[in-house]
Design a protein around this motif. Structure first.
Motif, PDB file in Angstrom:
ATOM      1  N   SER A 134       1.050  -1.057  -0.220  1.00  0.00           N
ATOM      2  CA  SER A 134       0.318  -0.159  -0.350  1.00  0.00           C
ATOM      3  C   SER A 134       0.760   1.253  -0.207  1.00  0.00           C
ATOM      4  O   SER A 134       0.102   1.990  -0.270  1.00  0.00           O
ATOM      5  CB  SER A 134      -0.585   0.359   1.501  1.00  0.00           C
ATOM      6  N   ASP A 135       2.386   1.039   0.207  1.00  0.00           N
ATOM      7  CA  ASP A 135       3.190   2.022   0.255  1.00  0.00           C
ATOM      8  C   ASP A 135       3.128   2.601  -0.604  1.00  0.00           C
ATOM      9  O   ASP A 135       3.771   4.078  -1.031  1.00  0.00           O
ATOM     10  CB  ASP A 135       4.692   1.568   1.474  1.00  0.00           C
ATOM     11  N   ASP A 136       3.540   2.057  -1.984  1.00  0.00           N
ATOM     12  CA  ASP A 136       3.961   1.888  -3.539  1.00  0.00           C
ATOM     13  C   ASP A 136       2.106   2.975  -4.243  1.00  0.00           C
ATOM     14  O   ASP A 136       1.609   2.526  -3.917  1.00  0.00           O
ATOM     15  CB  ASP A 136       4.062   0.804  -3.636  1.00  0.00           C
ATOM     16  N   SER A 137       2.866   3.732  -5.009  1.00  0.00           N
ATOM     17  CA  SER A 137       1.806   4.470  -5.913  1.00  0.00           C
ATOM     18  C   SER A 137       1.054   3.141  -6.565  1.00  0.00           C
ATOM     19  O   SER A 137       1.922   1.755  -6.526  1.00  0.00           O
ATOM     20  CB  SER A 137       1.903   5.366  -7.388  1.00  0.00           C
ATOM     21  N   PRO A 138      -0.417   3.224  -6.618  1.00  0.00           N
ATOM     22  CA  PRO A 138      -1.034   1.964  -7.177  1.00  0.00           C
ATOM     23  C   PRO A 138      -0.488   1.662  -8.625  1.00  0.00           C
ATOM     24  O   PRO A 138      -0.279   0.678  -9.169  1.00  0.00           O
ATOM     25  CB  PRO A 138      -2.827   3.291  -7.866  1.00  0.00           C
ATOM     26  N   LEU A 139      -0.507   3.174  -9.778  1.00  0.00           N
ATOM     27  CA  LEU A 139       0.679   2.973 -10.835  1.00  0.00           C
ATOM     28  C   LEU A 139       1.660   1.591 -10.673  1.00  0.00           C
ATOM     29  O   LEU A 139       1.696   0.424 -11.681  1.00  0.00           O
ATOM     30  CB  LEU A 139       0.669   3.855 -11.466  1.00  0.00           C
ATOM     31  N   ARG A 140       2.594   1.937  -9.754  1.00  0.00           N
ATOM     32  CA  ARG A 140       3.764   1.542  -9.423  1.00  0.00           C
ATOM     33  C   ARG A 140       3.090  -0.519  -8.724  1.00  0.00           C
ATOM     34  O   ARG A 140       3.781  -0.796  -9.745  1.00  0.00           O
ATOM     35  CB  ARG A 140       4.959   1.177  -8.173  1.00  0.00           C
ATOM     36  N   ARG A 141       2.276  -0.111  -8.398  1.00  0.00           N
ATOM     37  CA  ARG A 141       2.102  -1.852  -7.478  1.00  0.00           C
ATOM     38  C   ARG A 141       0.980  -2.358  -8.901  1.00  0.00           C
ATOM     39  O   ARG A 141       1.725  -3.477  -8.922  1.00  0.00           O
ATOM     40  CB  ARG A 141       0.784  -1.322  -6.828  1.00  0.00           C
ATOM     41  N   PHE A 215      14.392   4.969  -6.586  1.00  0.00           N
ATOM     42  CA  PHE A 215      13.899   4.540  -8.108  1.00  0.00           C
ATOM     43  C   PHE A 215      12.308   5.036  -8.985  1.00  0.00           C
ATOM     44  O   PHE A 215      11.322   5.018  -8.947  1.00  0.00           O
ATOM     45  CB  PHE A 215      13.273   3.347  -7.944  1.00  0.00           C
ATOM     46  N   SER A 216      12.966   5.707 -10.227  1.00  0.00           N
ATOM     47  CA  SER A 216      12.015   6.160 -11.037  1.00  0.00           C
ATOM     48  C   SER A 216      11.552   5.672 -11.872  1.00  0.00           C
ATOM     49  O   SER A 216      12.136   4.545 -11.673  1.00  0.00           O
ATOM     50  CB  SER A 216      12.720   7.210 -11.714  1.00  0.00           C
ATOM     51  N   TYR A 217      10.605   5.676 -12.656  1.00  0.00           N
ATOM     52  CA  TYR A 217       9.730   4.784 -13.559  1.00  0.00           C
ATOM     53  C   TYR A 217      10.729   4.098 -14.364  1.00  0.00           C
ATOM     54  O   TYR A 217      10.819   3.346 -15.436  1.00  0.00           O
ATOM     55  CB  TYR A 217       8.278   5.490 -14.232  1.00  0.00           C
ATOM     56  N   ARG A 218      11.248   4.730 -14.649  1.00  0.00           N
ATOM     57  CA  ARG A 218      13.197   5.194 -16.108  1.00  0.00           C
ATOM     58  C   ARG A 218      13.537   3.590 -15.636  1.00  0.00           C
ATOM     59  O   ARG A 218      13.615   3.084 -16.044  1.00  0.00           O
ATOM     60  CB  ARG A 218      13.374   6.027 -16.607  1.00  0.00           C
ATOM     61  N   LYS A 219      14.223   4.140 -14.023  1.00  0.00           N
ATOM     62  CA  LYS A 219      15.214   3.045 -13.374  1.00  0.00           C
ATOM     63  C   LYS A 219      14.437   1.904 -13.056  1.00  0.00           C
ATOM     64  O   LYS A 219      14.793   0.387 -13.555  1.00  0.00           O
ATOM     65  CB  LYS A 219      15.232   3.093 -12.309  1.00  0.00           C
ATOM     66  N   LEU A 220      12.901   1.675 -12.762  1.00  0.00           N
ATOM     67  CA  LEU A 220      12.772   0.115 -12.765  1.00  0.00           C
ATOM     68  C   LEU A 220      12.375  -0.663 -14.000  1.00  0.00           C
ATOM     69  O   LEU A 220      12.154  -1.710 -13.801  1.00  0.00           O
ATOM     70  CB  LEU A 220      11.190   0.716 -11.573  1.00  0.00           C
ATOM     71  N   THR A 221      12.202  -0.065 -15.168  1.00  0.00           N
ATOM     72  CA  THR A 221      11.544   0.020 -16.295  1.00  0.00           C
ATOM     73  C   THR A 221      12.778  -1.488 -16.521  1.00  0.00           C
ATOM     74  O   THR A 221      12.844  -2.573 -16.951  1.00  0.00           O
ATOM     75  CB  THR A 221      11.089   0.688 -17.410  1.00  0.00           C
TER      76      THR A 221
END
Ligand code: UDP
Ligand code: MG
Length: 345
Positions: A134-141, A215-221
């Motif tokens: 629940s601590d992560d954003s819905p998109l990240r989840r 962690f940015s979305y770019r890094k996560l990708t």
């Protein structure tokens, strides 16, 4: 205690903490962590891996080291990423067991007591299992969920549900991980790949104490791609099947058109279908070339054999570890890493 391992190792428990700009978190983390360690183990060392912080993280670590000599640090020459920071921590850990924990207090240090209890029962790979995100954003989840689904179906290693870096590893498991010197690192996969007697301990992720996620979305990708590509060759293989299917379709239509021309004479063929099939095939080819390129890029990174990380400074009772290549802090060339890679641990 796990018998032999504990007797000939200096410290009972090493705690590895990767840090990137976590100056405000270091004090609160140690305030919570140290009393727990004092309660549950006979001796401990805390190894911060400073992953190229640009804030006062090193200052906070120096202060912590003055207050408690069991606190040390390996500081990188630049940011090498969390996966590599953890690898460096494991290279330097001398404990009979090692705990890996985030610095932002999202991983409750109280869990370590239970980890140690499981380790004493004989488990060598005790992983924290997050019960909610629940601590992560819905998109990240959503994206994380998608990733695990894909990994589950194409990955050659099975990842336990909700398992991350927060875990305890026996010295034997640590030694095993030290032999894996790959550059495109996906630790979650490596922990599972080494095996050993494993068990999950559920825990609830807390909210980050200070600062924001690194962690940015770019890094996560990038991370997700590294994960998939280091544990699966399916993206490479799948083109064989796609190619076969397309060839069969092409052959069938070719036969159909030959028959049609022979029996009914030539007709003016439509340009549309021609263009569509040409562009479709060009797309498929470029896509498959891209996938091959991704793997070749990774092969290139591996064959260069650059050191995994470079150390700029060491604080406290931190040994030399097993850095490959040049240790800038002492300007010495270490070649031990070579032997480790061949498995002579
Ligand atoms: N971290 C690191 N190097 C990086 C990114 C993160 O050492 O390049 C550390 C960070 O300081 C923290 C841990 O890894 O201690 C987890 O990072 P973060 O909280 O940003 O990730 P999240 O919890 O969002 O997955
Ligand atoms: Mg975090």
């Amino acid at each position: 205690m796990t018998g032999d391992a504990a007797q000939d190792v200096r410290t009972e428990l090493s705690v590895v903490i990767p840090v990137l700009n976590e100056a405000e978190n270091i004090g609160p983390l140690l305030a919570r962590l140290v009393p727990i360690l004092m309660r549950c183990v006979t001796s401990y060392e805390i190894i911060f891996i400073d992953d190229g912080s640009t804030d006062d993280t090193m200052l906070a670590i120096h202060r912590a080291n003055m207050a408690d000599r069991n606190v040390g640090c390996v500081s990188f020459s630049r940011n090498f990423g969390k996966e590599v920071a953890i690898a460096a921590g494991l290279d330097h850990a001398s404990g009979a067991a090692t705990v890996i924990i985030d610095a932002d207090l999202q991983h409750p240090p109280e869990m370590i007591e239970e980890f140690v209890a499981r380790w004493r029962e004989g488990y060598k790979n005790v992983y924290g299992q997050r019960v909610d995100r629940s601590d992560d954003s819905p998109l990240r989840r959503a994206l994380t969920q998608r990733f695990y689904k894909i990994f589950g179906s194409v990955g050659e290693t099975t990842l336990p549900e909700g398992a991350g870096d927060f875990r305890l590893l026996d010295a034997q498991a640590v030694a095993a991980l030290r032999t894996l010197r790959e550059r495109a690192r996906f630790n979650k996969g490596l922990y599972a790949w080494i095996g050993f007697k494993s068990i999950g301990v559920p825990f609830e992720v807390e909210t980050r104490a200070h600062g924001v996620s690194k962690f940015s979305y770019r890094k996560l990708t990038r991370f997700a791609l590294d994960g998939l590509m280091s544990f699966s060759t399916l993206p490479l293989m799948v083109w064989t099947y796609i190619g076969t299917a397309i060839s069969i379709v092409a052959l069938t239509t070719a036969i159909y058109f030959v028959g049609e021309t022979l029996f009914f004479g030539t007709d003016v063929p439509g340009f549309a279908s021609l263009i569509v099939s040409v562009t479709f095939l060009a797309g498929v080819q470029l896509l498959s070339l891209g996938v091959i390129g991704e793997y070749i890029g990774r092969i290139f990174a591996e064959v260069k054999r650059r050191p995994l990380y470079l150390v700029q400074e060491r604080v406290g009772p931190i040994g030399q570890g097993i850095d490959e290549g040049l240790d800038i802090s002492t300007a010495q060339t270490l070649i031990i890493g070579q032997d480790i890679r061949r498995g002579h641990v």
